[in-house]
Design a protein around this motif. Structure first.
Motif, mmCIF file in Angstrom:
data_model
loop_
_atom_site.group_PDB
_atom_site.id
_atom_site.type_symbol
_atom_site.label_atom_id
_atom_site.label_comp_id
_atom_site.label_asym_id
_atom_site.label_seq_id
_atom_site.Cartn_x
_atom_site.Cartn_y
_atom_site.Cartn_z
ATOM 1 N N ASP A 17 0.839 -1.200 0.000
ATOM 2 C CA ASP A 17 0.000 0.000 0.000
ATOM 3 C C ASP A 17 0.878 1.255 0.000
ATOM 4 O O ASP A 17 1.938 1.273 0.619
ATOM 5 C CB ASP A 17 -0.884 0.016 1.247
ATOM 6 N N GLU A 32 -8.526 -4.705 -8.202
ATOM 7 C CA GLU A 32 -8.983 -5.665 -7.197
ATOM 8 C C GLU A 32 -8.600 -5.106 -5.831
ATOM 9 O O GLU A 32 -7.544 -4.493 -5.724
ATOM 10 C CB GLU A 32 -8.303 -7.028 -7.387
ATOM 11 N N PRO A 33 -9.403 -5.334 -4.789
ATOM 12 C CA PRO A 33 -10.706 -5.981 -4.833
ATOM 13 C C PRO A 33 -11.669 -5.211 -5.735
ATOM 14 O O PRO A 33 -11.585 -3.981 -5.825
ATOM 15 C CB PRO A 33 -11.178 -5.946 -3.384
ATOM 16 N N ARG A 79 -14.061 -4.980 1.728
ATOM 17 C CA ARG A 79 -13.914 -3.599 2.235
ATOM 18 C C ARG A 79 -14.451 -3.461 3.655
ATOM 19 O O ARG A 79 -13.925 -2.681 4.443
ATOM 20 C CB ARG A 79 -14.571 -2.608 1.275
ATOM 21 N N TYR A 109 -11.683 -4.480 5.955
ATOM 22 C CA TYR A 109 -10.593 -3.529 6.187
ATOM 23 C C TYR A 109 -10.675 -2.969 7.593
ATOM 24 O O TYR A 109 -9.687 -2.614 8.200
ATOM 25 C CB TYR A 109 -10.709 -2.299 5.288
ATOM 26 N N PHE A 151 -11.058 -13.213 -1.294
ATOM 27 C CA PHE A 151 -10.241 -12.649 -2.372
ATOM 28 C C PHE A 151 -10.270 -13.551 -3.607
ATOM 29 O O PHE A 151 -10.303 -13.065 -4.742
ATOM 30 C CB PHE A 151 -8.791 -12.426 -1.906
ATOM 31 N N ARG A 153 -11.798 -12.637 -7.271
ATOM 32 C CA ARG A 153 -10.995 -12.759 -8.502
ATOM 33 C C ARG A 153 -11.675 -13.669 -9.514
ATOM 34 O O ARG A 153 -11.622 -13.390 -10.719
ATOM 35 C CB ARG A 153 -9.595 -13.291 -8.162
ATOM 36 N N ARG A 173 -3.571 -4.483 -8.859
ATOM 37 C CA ARG A 173 -3.532 -5.694 -8.032
ATOM 38 C C ARG A 173 -4.102 -6.917 -8.766
ATOM 39 O O ARG A 173 -5.045 -6.825 -9.529
ATOM 40 C CB ARG A 173 -4.268 -5.548 -6.692
ATOM 41 N N SER A 227 -0.851 -10.139 -5.097
ATOM 42 C CA SER A 227 -1.283 -9.498 -3.841
ATOM 43 C C SER A 227 -1.824 -10.545 -2.875
ATOM 44 O O SER A 227 -1.570 -10.465 -1.671
ATOM 45 C CB SER A 227 -2.381 -8.451 -4.101
ATOM 46 N N THR A 228 -2.584 -11.484 -3.388
ATOM 47 C CA THR A 228 -3.127 -12.528 -2.504
ATOM 48 C C THR A 228 -1.992 -13.348 -1.905
ATOM 49 O O THR A 228 -1.983 -13.630 -0.701
ATOM 50 C CB THR A 228 -4.076 -13.455 -3.291
ATOM 51 N N TYR A 245 -0.156 -10.807 0.667
ATOM 52 C CA TYR A 245 -0.914 -10.366 1.852
ATOM 53 C C TYR A 245 -1.458 -11.550 2.651
ATOM 54 O O TYR A 245 -1.325 -11.579 3.875
ATOM 55 C CB TYR A 245 -2.079 -9.451 1.445
ATOM 56 N N GLN A 246 -2.082 -12.513 1.953
ATOM 57 C CA GLN A 246 -2.614 -13.640 2.711
ATOM 58 C C GLN A 246 -1.481 -14.588 3.109
ATOM 59 O O GLN A 246 -1.587 -15.292 4.116
ATOM 60 C CB GLN A 246 -3.723 -14.342 1.916
ATOM 61 N N PHE A 301 -5.265 -3.677 6.876
ATOM 62 C CA PHE A 301 -4.323 -4.328 5.966
ATOM 63 C C PHE A 301 -3.009 -3.553 5.865
ATOM 64 O O PHE A 301 -2.096 -3.968 5.194
ATOM 65 C CB PHE A 301 -4.922 -4.446 4.560
ATOM 66 N N GLU A 302 -2.937 -2.405 6.470
ATOM 67 C CA GLU A 302 -1.821 -1.502 6.220
ATOM 68 C C GLU A 302 -0.924 -1.249 7.431
ATOM 69 O O GLU A 302 -0.066 -0.384 7.384
ATOM 70 C CB GLU A 302 -2.355 -0.163 5.690
HETATM 71 P P1 TYD Z 1 -6.210 -1.447 -2.382
HETATM 72 O O1 TYD Z 1 -5.565 -1.659 -3.694
HETATM 73 O O2 TYD Z 1 -5.555 -0.557 -1.402
HETATM 74 O O3 TYD Z 1 -7.729 -1.017 -2.605
HETATM 75 P P2 TYD Z 1 -8.471 0.348 -2.175
HETATM 76 O O4 TYD Z 1 -7.892 1.386 -3.065
HETATM 77 O O5 TYD Z 1 -9.910 0.018 -2.476
HETATM 78 O O6 TYD Z 1 -8.196 0.568 -0.720
HETATM 79 O O7 TYD Z 1 -6.427 -2.885 -1.743
HETATM 80 C C1 TYD Z 1 -7.051 -3.006 -0.521
HETATM 81 C C2 TYD Z 1 -6.302 -3.904 0.417
HETATM 82 O O8 TYD Z 1 -6.566 -5.266 0.113
HETATM 83 C C3 TYD Z 1 -4.810 -3.712 0.333
HETATM 84 O O9 TYD Z 1 -4.322 -3.408 1.629
HETATM 85 C C4 TYD Z 1 -4.298 -5.032 -0.109
HETATM 86 C C5 TYD Z 1 -5.387 -5.998 0.225
HETATM 87 N N1 TYD Z 1 -5.444 -7.181 -0.693
HETATM 88 C C6 TYD Z 1 -5.198 -8.431 -0.157
HETATM 89 O O10 TYD Z 1 -4.912 -8.575 1.051
HETATM 90 N N2 TYD Z 1 -5.278 -9.525 -0.981
HETATM 91 C C7 TYD Z 1 -5.602 -9.427 -2.309
HETATM 92 O O11 TYD Z 1 -5.669 -10.452 -3.015
HETATM 93 C C8 TYD Z 1 -5.861 -8.113 -2.838
HETATM 94 C C9 TYD Z 1 -6.251 -7.962 -4.274
HETATM 95 C C10 TYD Z 1 -5.771 -7.021 -2.001
#
Ligand code: TYD
Length: 196
Positions: A11, A38-39, A49, A52, A67, A71, A93, A97-98, A101-102, A150-151
């Motif tokens: 992020d 994505e999402p 969302r 979050y 996620f 997708r 994304r 990203s999955t 992050y996951q 997530f951040e």
């Molecule tokens: P982000 O691109 O920041 O979207 P927005 O602009 O709507 O906030 O993505 C949102 C969060 O989702 C970001 O912190 C990363 C997370 N994410 C995952 O954890 N796994 C995934 O597969 C994707 C696509 C995003």
């Protein structure tokens, strides 16, 4: 057949700005371009969302499933038809990203990649790299936003480590800790070298 280019990174690296700049650059050269993210705005994306705000409201498994289902819809309803229509798709994304992050949330990255095998492989992944401290400072000051779940810094460091470990040949790393103009130049050069 069209072409799929994915933008990835932690992020605060400026992905969405760079997606728009590259779309504009390619359109000026006469290419048919569509952008997406994505999402998505699907029912699954909306649930993500909601998450979050409080990740503890579901397990890492449930989070991963959301996620992946998001997708699946994105691939079926948008990515495959647009590729068939010959478009260059820029996605903010994708499945890296999955995995990052996951993966950082404790799920197995090999398994995550395997569960995403339904998704077309991108021709190029532009992985925007930046120190997590810097990206977090950008989110706080630049966007004036509170950090979502997530951040958080510790988590984002783990995510950055996962991104750093990926070695797929379709990945090009771009230093995002430069001016937006310089990042855009680096991206254009990489796209031209790798794809045209
Ligand atoms: P982000 O691109 O920041 O979207 P927005 O602009 O709507 O906030 O993505 C949102 C969060 O989702 C970001 O912190 C990363 C997370 N994410 C995952 O954890 N796994 C995934 O597969 C994707 C696509 C995003």
């Amino acid at each position: 057949m069209g072409m799929l280019i994915a933008f990835e990174g932690i992020d605060g690296t400026g992905k969405s700005t760079q997606v728009q700049l590259l779309a504009h650059f390619l359109e000026e050269q006469g290419f048919p371009v569509v952008t997406t993210y994505e999402p998505t705005d699907s029912e699954y994306g909306r649930r993500i969302r909601e998450l979050y705000k409080d990740r503890s409201s579901c397990t890492p498994e449930e989070e991963l499933n959301l996620f992946i289902e998001d997708r699946r819809l994105h691939v079926h309803e948008f990515i495959k038809p647009e590729l068939a229509a010959g478009k260059i798709i820029l996605t903010d994304r994708y499945y890296y990203s999955t995995a990052a992050y996951q993966g950082a949330a404790g799920m197995d990255t090999g398994e995550i990649f395997a569960r995403n095998s339904f998704a077309p492989r991108p021709s190029l992944v532009l992985l925007l790299t930046m120190d997590p401290e810097v990206s977090i400072a950008r989110i706080r000051e630049g966007r004036g936003e509170e950090l979502n779940d997530f951040e958080q810094l510790d988590q984002l460091r783990k995510v950055a480590d996962h991104f750093a470990a990926f070695s797929d040949p379709c990945i090009a790393r771009i230093n995002a800790a430069q001016s937006p103009e310089q990042v855009h130049k680096d991206i254009c050069r990489t796209v031209q070298e790798r794809l045209f």
